[in-house]
Design a protein around this motif. Sequence first.
Motif, PDB file in Angstrom:
ATOM      1  N   TRP A  57       0.835  -1.203   0.000  1.00 58.31           N
ATOM      2  CA  TRP A  57       0.000   0.000   0.000  1.00 58.31           C
ATOM      3  C   TRP A  57       0.869   1.252   0.000  1.00 58.31           C
ATOM      4  N   SER A  58       0.336   2.275  -0.637  1.00 61.06           N
ATOM      5  CA  SER A  58       0.982   3.586  -0.544  1.00 61.06           C
ATOM      6  C   SER A  58       0.569   4.211   0.783  1.00 61.06           C
ATOM      7  N   LYS A  59       1.211   5.296   1.144  1.00 65.15           N
ATOM      8  CA  LYS A  59       0.865   6.011   2.377  1.00 65.15           C
ATOM      9  C   LYS A  59      -0.587   6.468   2.329  1.00 65.15           C
ATOM     10  N   ALA A  60      -1.026   6.973   1.171  1.00 57.98           N
ATOM     11  CA  ALA A  60      -2.407   7.450   1.025  1.00 57.98           C
ATOM     12  C   ALA A  60      -3.402   6.299   1.205  1.00 57.98           C
ATOM     13  N   GLU A  61      -3.098   5.116   0.644  1.00 62.10           N
ATOM     14  CA  GLU A  61      -3.997   3.963   0.787  1.00 62.10           C
ATOM     15  C   GLU A  61      -4.054   3.497   2.241  1.00 62.10           C
ATOM     16  N   ALA A  62      -2.920   3.522   2.916  1.00 60.81           N
ATOM     17  CA  ALA A  62      -2.895   3.113   4.319  1.00 60.81           C
ATOM     18  C   ALA A  62      -3.695   4.090   5.176  1.00 60.81           C
ATOM     19  N   ASP A  63      -3.566   5.385   4.908  1.00 59.50           N
ATOM     20  CA  ASP A  63      -4.333   6.391   5.656  1.00 59.50           C
ATOM     21  C   ASP A  63      -5.829   6.230   5.401  1.00 59.50           C
ATOM     22  N   GLU A  64      -6.194   5.944   4.162  1.00 55.62           N
ATOM     23  CA  GLU A  64      -7.602   5.753   3.819  1.00 55.62           C
ATOM     24  C   GLU A  64      -8.171   4.530   4.550  1.00 55.62           C
ATOM     25  N   PHE A  65      -7.390   3.460   4.603  1.00 52.05           N
ATOM     26  CA  PHE A  65      -7.814   2.257   5.314  1.00 52.05           C
ATOM     27  C   PHE A  65      -7.970   2.543   6.811  1.00 52.05           C
ATOM     28  N   ASP A  66      -6.990   3.226   7.397  1.00 51.61           N
ATOM     29  CA  ASP A  66      -7.061   3.564   8.820  1.00 51.61           C
ATOM     30  C   ASP A  66      -8.292   4.409   9.129  1.00 51.61           C
ATOM     31  N   ALA A  67      -8.613   5.350   8.242  1.00 50.53           N
ATOM     32  CA  ALA A  67      -9.802   6.186   8.445  1.00 50.53           C
ATOM     33  C   ALA A  67     -11.075   5.350   8.357  1.00 50.53           C
ATOM     34  N   ILE A  69     -11.508   2.198   9.146  1.00 52.67           N
ATOM     35  CA  ILE A  69     -11.715   1.283  10.282  1.00 52.67           C
ATOM     36  C   ILE A  69     -11.672   1.983  11.633  1.00 52.67           C
ATOM     37  N   ALA A  70     -11.461   3.290  11.650  1.00 53.21           N
ATOM     38  CA  ALA A  70     -11.354   4.028  12.915  1.00 53.21           C
ATOM     39  C   ALA A  70     -12.597   3.869  13.776  1.00 53.21           C
ATOM     40  N   GLN A  71     -13.767   3.813  13.155  1.00 47.97           N
ATOM     41  CA  GLN A  71     -15.006   3.704  13.928  1.00 47.97           C
ATOM     42  C   GLN A  71     -15.078   2.410  14.733  1.00 47.97           C
ATOM     43  N   PHE A  72     -14.354   1.389  14.318  1.00 41.17           N
ATOM     44  CA  PHE A  72     -14.380   0.121  15.042  1.00 41.17           C
ATOM     45  C   PHE A  72     -13.533   0.164  16.311  1.00 41.17           C
ATOM     46  N   SER A  73     -12.743   1.195  16.489  1.00 43.95           N
ATOM     47  CA  SER A  73     -11.909   1.331  17.680  1.00 43.95           C
ATOM     48  C   SER A  73     -12.623   2.079  18.796  1.00 43.95           C
ATOM     49  N   LYS A  74     -13.754   2.685  18.474  1.00 38.86           N
ATOM     50  CA  LYS A  74     -14.497   3.444  19.477  1.00 38.86           C
ATOM     51  C   LYS A  74     -15.313   2.503  20.352  1.00 38.86           C
ATOM     52  N   ILE A  75     -15.344   2.807  21.643  1.00 42.25           N
ATOM     53  CA  ILE A  75     -16.092   2.007  22.602  1.00 42.25           C
ATOM     54  C   ILE A  75     -17.377   2.737  22.932  1.00 42.25           C
ATOM     55  N   ASP A  76     -18.485   2.034  22.830  1.00 40.55           N
ATOM     56  CA  ASP A  76     -19.783   2.608  23.165  1.00 40.55           C
ATOM     57  C   ASP A  76     -19.992   2.449  24.669  1.00 40.55           C
ATOM     58  N   PRO A  77     -19.958   3.577  25.431  1.00 41.10           N
ATOM     59  CA  PRO A  77     -20.072   3.469  26.895  1.00 41.10           C
ATOM     60  C   PRO A  77     -21.387   2.846  27.353  1.00 41.10           C
ATOM     61  N   GLU A  78     -22.438   2.975  26.569  1.00 40.79           N
ATOM     62  CA  GLU A  78     -23.726   2.412  26.979  1.00 40.79           C
ATOM     63  C   GLU A  78     -23.702   0.891  27.012  1.00 40.79           C
ATOM     64  N   LEU A  79     -22.801   0.308  26.270  1.00 41.33           N
ATOM     65  CA  LEU A  79     -22.697  -1.149  26.291  1.00 41.33           C
ATOM     66  C   LEU A  79     -22.016  -1.654  27.561  1.00 41.33           C
ATOM     67  N   TRP A  80     -21.364  -0.736  28.282  1.00 40.54           N
ATOM     68  CA  TRP A  80     -20.616  -1.124  29.456  1.00 40.54           C
ATOM     69  C   TRP A  80     -21.191  -0.531  30.736  1.00 40.54           C
ATOM     70  N   VAL A  81     -22.469  -0.218  30.735  1.00 39.81           N
ATOM     71  CA  VAL A  81     -23.131   0.335  31.918  1.00 39.81           C
ATOM     72  C   VAL A  81     -23.218  -0.756  32.989  1.00 39.81           C
ATOM     73  N   ARG A  82     -22.890  -0.374  34.207  1.00 39.58           N
ATOM     74  CA  ARG A  82     -22.929  -1.353  35.286  1.00 39.58           C
ATOM     75  C   ARG A  82     -24.358  -1.746  35.596  1.00 39.58           C
ATOM     76  N   GLN A  83     -24.580  -3.030  35.756  1.00 37.02           N
ATOM     77  CA  GLN A  83     -25.903  -3.535  36.107  1.00 37.02           C
ATOM     78  C   GLN A  83     -25.850  -4.049  37.534  1.00 37.02           C
ATOM     79  N   ASP A  84     -26.889  -3.745  38.293  1.00 39.03           N
ATOM     80  CA  ASP A  84     -26.923  -4.178  39.688  1.00 39.03           C
ATOM     81  C   ASP A  84     -27.011  -5.697  39.796  1.00 39.03           C
TER      82      ASP A  84
END
Length: 97
Positions: A57-67, A69-84
């Motif tokens: 891959w060129s640098k531009a292709e690697a940056d495009e790929f990283d952009a 898949i970036a959304q898959f690195s985010k953690i949704d806090p609502e999925l980790w809410v503590r349950q009694d």
Amino acid sequence: MPNLSLRGLDDATLTRIRASARRLRISVNRLIVDTLRRQYAPAPRARDAVDRLAGSWSKAEADEFDAAIAQFSKIDPELWVRQDRAPYRVRPRRKRR
């Protein structure tokens, strides 16, 4: 190509080698050479589907790929809410008789 002599081979082993060679329709020599090559030849490196992409891959292709898949690195806090309490109940196992 160098030659090799086998010494100390018992009759039962030689009989099995000859039977295997006959079954495969190859010479005893070919059977032994093939067996030694399979056993001692360098093992092929395991490859996976992305090996062919490594370094291509060129640098531009690697940056495009990283952009992309970036959304898959985010953690949704609502999925980790503590349950009694756990949403399910684990029942103890009964002992078998």
